[in-house]
Design a protein around this motif. Structure first.
Motif, mmCIF file in Angstrom:
data_model
loop_
_atom_site.group_PDB
_atom_site.id
_atom_site.type_symbol
_atom_site.label_atom_id
_atom_site.label_comp_id
_atom_site.label_asym_id
_atom_site.label_seq_id
_atom_site.Cartn_x
_atom_site.Cartn_y
_atom_site.Cartn_z
ATOM 1 N N VAL A 1 49.704 45.990 45.792
ATOM 2 C CA VAL A 1 48.905 45.511 47.072
ATOM 3 C C VAL A 1 47.529 45.138 46.469
ATOM 4 O O VAL A 1 46.862 46.131 46.180
ATOM 5 C CB VAL A 1 49.032 46.699 47.835
ATOM 6 N N CYS A 2 47.282 43.956 46.705
ATOM 7 C CA CYS A 2 45.948 43.625 46.417
ATOM 8 C C CYS A 2 44.907 43.549 47.445
ATOM 9 O O CYS A 2 45.265 43.230 48.442
ATOM 10 C CB CYS A 2 46.071 41.926 45.789
ATOM 11 N N LEU A 3 43.682 44.350 47.225
ATOM 12 C CA LEU A 3 42.728 44.357 48.193
ATOM 13 C C LEU A 3 41.540 43.495 48.174
ATOM 14 O O LEU A 3 40.707 43.290 49.206
ATOM 15 C CB LEU A 3 42.184 45.727 48.391
ATOM 16 N N GLY A 4 41.358 43.080 47.045
ATOM 17 C CA GLY A 4 40.305 42.020 47.051
ATOM 18 C C GLY A 4 40.158 41.761 45.323
ATOM 19 O O GLY A 4 41.096 41.939 44.654
ATOM 20 N N HIS A 5 39.117 40.761 45.002
ATOM 21 C CA HIS A 5 38.929 40.489 43.666
ATOM 22 C C HIS A 5 37.432 40.931 43.361
ATOM 23 O O HIS A 5 36.423 40.510 44.139
ATOM 24 C CB HIS A 5 39.087 38.960 43.571
ATOM 25 N N ILE A 6 36.928 41.357 41.957
ATOM 26 C CA ILE A 6 35.872 41.716 41.944
ATOM 27 C C ILE A 6 34.749 40.402 41.999
ATOM 28 O O ILE A 6 33.608 40.937 42.144
ATOM 29 C CB ILE A 6 35.649 42.196 40.321
ATOM 30 N N ASP A 7 35.088 39.252 41.826
ATOM 31 C CA ASP A 7 34.172 38.198 41.909
ATOM 32 C C ASP A 7 33.649 38.162 43.209
ATOM 33 O O ASP A 7 32.523 37.317 43.747
ATOM 34 C CB ASP A 7 34.686 36.906 41.660
ATOM 35 N N GLU A 8 34.262 38.781 44.317
ATOM 36 C CA GLU A 8 33.888 38.766 45.794
ATOM 37 C C GLU A 8 32.834 40.151 46.072
ATOM 38 O O GLU A 8 32.271 40.005 47.117
ATOM 39 C CB GLU A 8 35.103 39.034 46.860
ATOM 40 N N LEU A 9 32.649 40.762 45.132
ATOM 41 C CA LEU A 9 31.989 41.812 45.308
ATOM 42 C C LEU A 9 30.403 41.654 45.044
ATOM 43 O O LEU A 9 30.105 40.950 44.093
ATOM 44 C CB LEU A 9 32.391 43.252 44.571
ATOM 45 N N PRO A 10 29.442 42.167 45.601
ATOM 46 C CA PRO A 10 27.989 41.886 45.451
ATOM 47 C C PRO A 10 27.506 42.464 44.145
ATOM 48 O O PRO A 10 27.943 43.553 43.760
ATOM 49 C CB PRO A 10 27.452 42.678 46.766
ATOM 50 N N ASP A 11 26.630 41.875 43.399
ATOM 51 C CA ASP A 11 25.947 42.174 42.233
ATOM 52 C C ASP A 11 26.851 42.440 41.136
ATOM 53 O O ASP A 11 26.894 43.259 40.155
ATOM 54 C CB ASP A 11 25.217 43.712 42.638
ATOM 55 N N MET A 12 28.133 41.938 41.152
ATOM 56 C CA MET A 12 29.245 41.924 40.130
ATOM 57 C C MET A 12 28.968 40.950 39.059
ATOM 58 O O MET A 12 28.577 39.834 39.181
ATOM 59 C CB MET A 12 30.470 41.838 40.764
ATOM 60 N N PRO A 13 28.768 41.495 37.792
ATOM 61 C CA PRO A 13 28.503 40.467 36.694
ATOM 62 C C PRO A 13 29.798 39.305 36.652
ATOM 63 O O PRO A 13 30.787 39.663 36.864
ATOM 64 C CB PRO A 13 28.671 41.546 35.408
ATOM 65 N N PRO A 14 29.349 38.243 36.098
ATOM 66 C CA PRO A 14 30.297 37.113 36.117
ATOM 67 C C PRO A 14 31.519 37.694 34.952
ATOM 68 O O PRO A 14 31.326 38.286 33.901
ATOM 69 C CB PRO A 14 29.680 35.722 35.459
ATOM 70 N N THR A 15 32.764 37.238 35.430
ATOM 71 C CA THR A 15 33.922 37.507 34.569
ATOM 72 C C THR A 15 33.748 36.429 33.162
ATOM 73 O O THR A 15 33.179 35.467 33.348
ATOM 74 C CB THR A 15 35.331 37.359 35.350
ATOM 75 N N SER A 16 34.924 36.829 32.324
ATOM 76 C CA SER A 16 34.622 36.007 31.107
ATOM 77 C C SER A 16 35.318 34.717 31.356
ATOM 78 O O SER A 16 36.204 34.308 32.267
ATOM 79 C CB SER A 16 35.594 36.921 29.934
ATOM 80 N N THR A 17 34.714 33.663 30.495
ATOM 81 C CA THR A 17 35.257 32.365 30.561
ATOM 82 C C THR A 17 36.042 31.813 29.356
ATOM 83 O O THR A 17 36.251 30.930 28.918
ATOM 84 C CB THR A 17 34.121 31.564 30.697
ATOM 85 N N PHE A 18 36.381 32.908 28.466
ATOM 86 C CA PHE A 18 37.299 32.563 27.281
ATOM 87 C C PHE A 18 38.172 33.703 27.055
ATOM 88 O O PHE A 18 38.368 34.867 27.607
ATOM 89 C CB PHE A 18 36.237 32.644 25.942
ATOM 90 N N ALA A 19 39.131 33.537 25.939
ATOM 91 C CA ALA A 19 40.295 34.427 25.788
ATOM 92 C C ALA A 19 40.213 34.750 24.374
ATOM 93 O O ALA A 19 39.643 34.389 23.683
ATOM 94 C CB ALA A 19 41.679 33.847 26.225
ATOM 95 N N LEU A 20 40.996 35.743 23.952
ATOM 96 C CA LEU A 20 41.047 36.120 22.486
ATOM 97 C C LEU A 20 42.627 35.910 22.160
ATOM 98 O O LEU A 20 43.481 36.189 22.906
ATOM 99 C CB LEU A 20 40.552 37.704 22.370
ATOM 100 N N HIS A 21 42.673 35.044 21.002
ATOM 101 C CA HIS A 21 43.915 34.943 20.714
ATOM 102 C C HIS A 21 44.195 35.453 19.214
ATOM 103 O O HIS A 21 43.310 35.234 18.060
ATOM 104 C CB HIS A 21 44.284 33.374 20.571
#
Length: 274
Positions: free
Chosen positions: A66-86
């Motif tokens: 049950v999803c309650l939200g996403h961390i990008d919507e929280l205040p003062d949250m560092p940006p999530t990564s823009t790359f992946a590891l392979h």
């Protein structure tokens, strides 16, 4: 002296409301020792995406996230990564982890060269995760408030921290695949589709198999059929959570560094330690 010992030493004899007490706690929270959550993975078939937080609901029909939200919507949250590891994993060894910067914005293709002389399994693993700073900020700065707001216990709250997308080739019955030469140069490809929704959300069809090295204009629905070769792919979501004891530690230390946090008398706030 490690960070936990330094914390305990600093708290001995300190006034719980003093600035020095809050400083010792903050130093611990920002240290490696403050990353004390537990990790697990969701069962196959349970849908969840990177950075989502919520809880697992269990009933007679099974489990669901049950999803309650996403961390990008929280205040003062560092940006999530823009790359992946392979990396590729094969019987003769694994390649080092490498950063893939053009994914998740573009298609990423994994090349499997089929060796028809032996039976073997080769795997391509693409990992998209959030940073330690994202996890630290979530559990220390936001989790208590979220649990209180939604009426759940702190140790019931989960944060999806890693999505692992795996494509696997298994070669068997190699004699049926032999050509007149020493080995076939045949290849098969798995094309990882880009993330097409934000923030960090992947389409349900997140990749497909093909005999062509160049991705098609639209994803192919039919998986190639190669005699003696099995093709499979799966998506695994891993999440962090707090055990009841870890949740109680977070609550106690937060009460020292956040004395102005409005405490609730609701019993749902308190963790049962067994």
């Amino acid at each position: 002296m490690n960070t936990a010992e330094h914390l305990l030493s600093g708290l001995k004899g300190s006034n719980p409301t003093s600035v020095s007490c809050a400083t010792h706690v903050t130093d611990f929270v920002n240290s490696v020792g403050g990353q004390m959550w537990s990790m697990n993975h969701l069962r196959q078939g349970i849908s969840a995406d990177l950075g989502e937080y919520g809880y697992i609901q269990r009933d007679a029909d099974g489990e669901r996230f049950v999803c309650l939200g996403h961390i990008d919507e929280l205040p003062d949250m560092p940006p999530t990564s823009t790359f992946a590891l392979h990396r590729k994993e094969a019987p003769n060894g694994s390649t080092p982890w490498s950063k893939v910067h053009h994914w998740p914005g573009e298609i990423f293709s994994a090349d499997f060269k089929l060796d028809t002389r032996i039976n073997y399994t080769e795997t391509s693993v693409l990992i998209h995760d959030i940073s330690r700073e994202n996890s630290r900020s979530f559990f220390w700065d936001h989790a208590e408030d979220i649990a209180l707001r939604h009426g759940i216990r702190l140790h019931e709250l989960n944060l999806v921290v890693e999505i692992r997308r795996t494509a696997q080739v298994s070669v068997s019955e190699s004699k049926r695949l032999h050509s007149d030469g020493p080995s076939s140069s045949r290849s098969v490809y798995f094309h990882y589709l880009p993330l097409i929704r934000s923030p960090g959300e992947c389409s349900k069809a997140w990749g497909y198999w093909s005999l062509e090295s160049i991705p098609a204009a639209s994803p192919l629905n039919d998986r190639p059929v190669i005699e003696g070769v099995s093709l499979a792919h799966k998506k695994t979501a891993c999440y962090y959570y707090l055990s009841p004891l870890q949740a109680e530690v977070v609550r106690t230390l937060n009460s020292l560094r956040r004395p102005d946090f409005a405490k609730s008398e609701d019993e749902g706030r308190f963790e049962t330690i067994s």
